[in-house]
Design a protein around this motif. Structure first.
Motif, PDB file in Angstrom:
ATOM      1  N   ILE A 183      22.931  96.711  70.498  1.00 42.18           N
ATOM      2  CA  ILE A 183      22.929  95.319  70.931  1.00 42.18           C
ATOM      3  C   ILE A 183      21.479  94.858  70.859  1.00 42.18           C
ATOM      4  O   ILE A 183      20.589  95.454  71.462  1.00 42.18           O
ATOM      5  CB  ILE A 183      23.494  95.160  72.342  1.00 42.18           C
ATOM      6  N   THR A 196      22.195  87.088  70.804  1.00 40.19           N
ATOM      7  CA  THR A 196      22.706  88.431  70.992  1.00 40.19           C
ATOM      8  C   THR A 196      23.406  88.814  69.699  1.00 40.19           C
ATOM      9  O   THR A 196      24.267  88.075  69.214  1.00 40.19           O
ATOM     10  CB  THR A 196      23.713  88.506  72.158  1.00 40.19           C
ATOM     11  N   ASN A 197      23.004  89.917  69.103  1.00 36.13           N
ATOM     12  CA  ASN A 197      23.624  90.450  67.889  1.00 36.13           C
ATOM     13  C   ASN A 197      24.169  91.827  68.197  1.00 36.13           C
ATOM     14  O   ASN A 197      23.560  92.600  68.939  1.00 36.13           O
ATOM     15  CB  ASN A 197      22.608  90.637  66.766  1.00 36.13           C
ATOM     16  N   ARG A 250      18.325  81.603  72.116  1.00 33.69           N
ATOM     17  CA  ARG A 250      18.485  82.959  72.634  1.00 33.69           C
ATOM     18  C   ARG A 250      19.660  83.547  71.876  1.00 33.69           C
ATOM     19  O   ARG A 250      20.691  82.889  71.712  1.00 33.69           O
ATOM     20  CB  ARG A 250      18.794  82.969  74.128  1.00 33.69           C
ATOM     21  N   LYS A 302      14.780  85.982  70.792  1.00 38.76           N
ATOM     22  CA  LYS A 302      14.625  84.535  70.635  1.00 38.76           C
ATOM     23  C   LYS A 302      14.371  84.236  69.165  1.00 38.76           C
ATOM     24  O   LYS A 302      13.499  84.846  68.548  1.00 38.76           O
ATOM     25  CB  LYS A 302      13.459  84.018  71.485  1.00 38.76           C
ATOM     26  N   THR A 343      18.910  91.659  71.367  1.00 41.61           N
ATOM     27  CA  THR A 343      18.710  90.340  71.958  1.00 41.61           C
ATOM     28  C   THR A 343      17.314  89.852  71.600  1.00 41.61           C
ATOM     29  O   THR A 343      16.443  90.639  71.243  1.00 41.61           O
ATOM     30  CB  THR A 343      18.880  90.376  73.494  1.00 41.61           C
ATOM     31  N   ASP A 350      24.628  82.745  69.936  1.00 46.24           N
ATOM     32  CA  ASP A 350      23.363  82.108  70.283  1.00 46.24           C
ATOM     33  C   ASP A 350      23.588  80.988  71.295  1.00 46.24           C
ATOM     34  O   ASP A 350      24.704  80.503  71.463  1.00 46.24           O
ATOM     35  CB  ASP A 350      22.602  81.595  69.053  1.00 46.24           C
ATOM     36  N   ARG A 399      12.275  90.558  70.950  1.00 48.77           N
ATOM     37  CA  ARG A 399      13.380  91.428  70.569  1.00 48.77           C
ATOM     38  C   ARG A 399      13.512  92.606  71.530  1.00 48.77           C
ATOM     39  O   ARG A 399      12.535  93.232  71.918  1.00 48.77           O
ATOM     40  CB  ARG A 399      13.148  91.937  69.148  1.00 48.77           C
ATOM     41  N   ARG A 400      14.770  92.892  71.889  1.00 50.55           N
ATOM     42  CA  ARG A 400      15.090  94.054  72.707  1.00 50.55           C
ATOM     43  C   ARG A 400      16.320  94.709  72.101  1.00 50.55           C
ATOM     44  O   ARG A 400      17.268  94.029  71.728  1.00 50.55           O
ATOM     45  CB  ARG A 400      15.371  93.631  74.144  1.00 50.55           C
TER      46      ARG A 400
END
Length: 153
Positions: free
Chosen positions: A109, A132-133, A130, A113, A111, A149, A99-100
């Motif tokens: 934002i 992105t939210n 992968r 897995k 990101t 995703d 998580r980032r």
């Protein structure tokens, strides 16, 4: 490309000055709690919780389909919830790792897995994606505004 235009529009649509620089850890902690609550609700098929945690103009995109809105996504979730309740689907694992988080005022934002393991009558299926939210802070509550995703091969 259209998805990223949508992401940019969402980010620009919100007042980016609402997030306090004085309490970044509190802000981050609240977002992390919201993400954990959301992922648990998705794993369990708890649509009532999910409904309360997405924006009205929610956009959902999977790697193999065009973007859909909140209503269409919840149509899918209702079928999934029925499968979970009937025992036709057991979500054994739904885990976010790598998580980032990048904050842009009251927009974040996220990101990472997702590792998911489902058990159906055909057997166990494992996948990784992968993701992105986009999360927005609405009235002191973090809500998911967008999702994308791509399946990891």
């Amino acid at each position: 490309m259209r998805f990223f235009r949508i992401l940019l529009t969402i980010a620009l649509a919100f007042n980016l000055s609402n997030c306090s620089d004085k309490e970044p850890e509190t802000t981050k902690e609240k977002l992390l709690q919201a993400i954990d609550m959301f992922n648990k609700a998705f794993q369990d098929g708890d649509n009532a919780v999910l409904e309360s945690m997405v924006t009205e103009n929610y956009v959902h995109t999977n790697g193999n389909s065009k973007p859909i809105g909140k209503e269409d996504w919840f149509n899918y979730l209702n079928e999934r919830e029925d499968d979970i309740k009937s025992g036709n689907l057991q979500v054994m694992e739904y885990e976010l790792s790598e998580r980032r988080i990048e904050f842009y005022g009251n927009v974040a934002i996220v990101t990472g897995k997702i590792s998911v393991s489902n058990k159906k009558k055909e057997g166990i299926q494992k996948n990784e994606y992968r993701i992105t939210n986009i999360w927005v802070n609405e009235k002191e509550n973090w809500k998911r505004a967008g999702f994308h995703d791509g399946k990891i091969k």
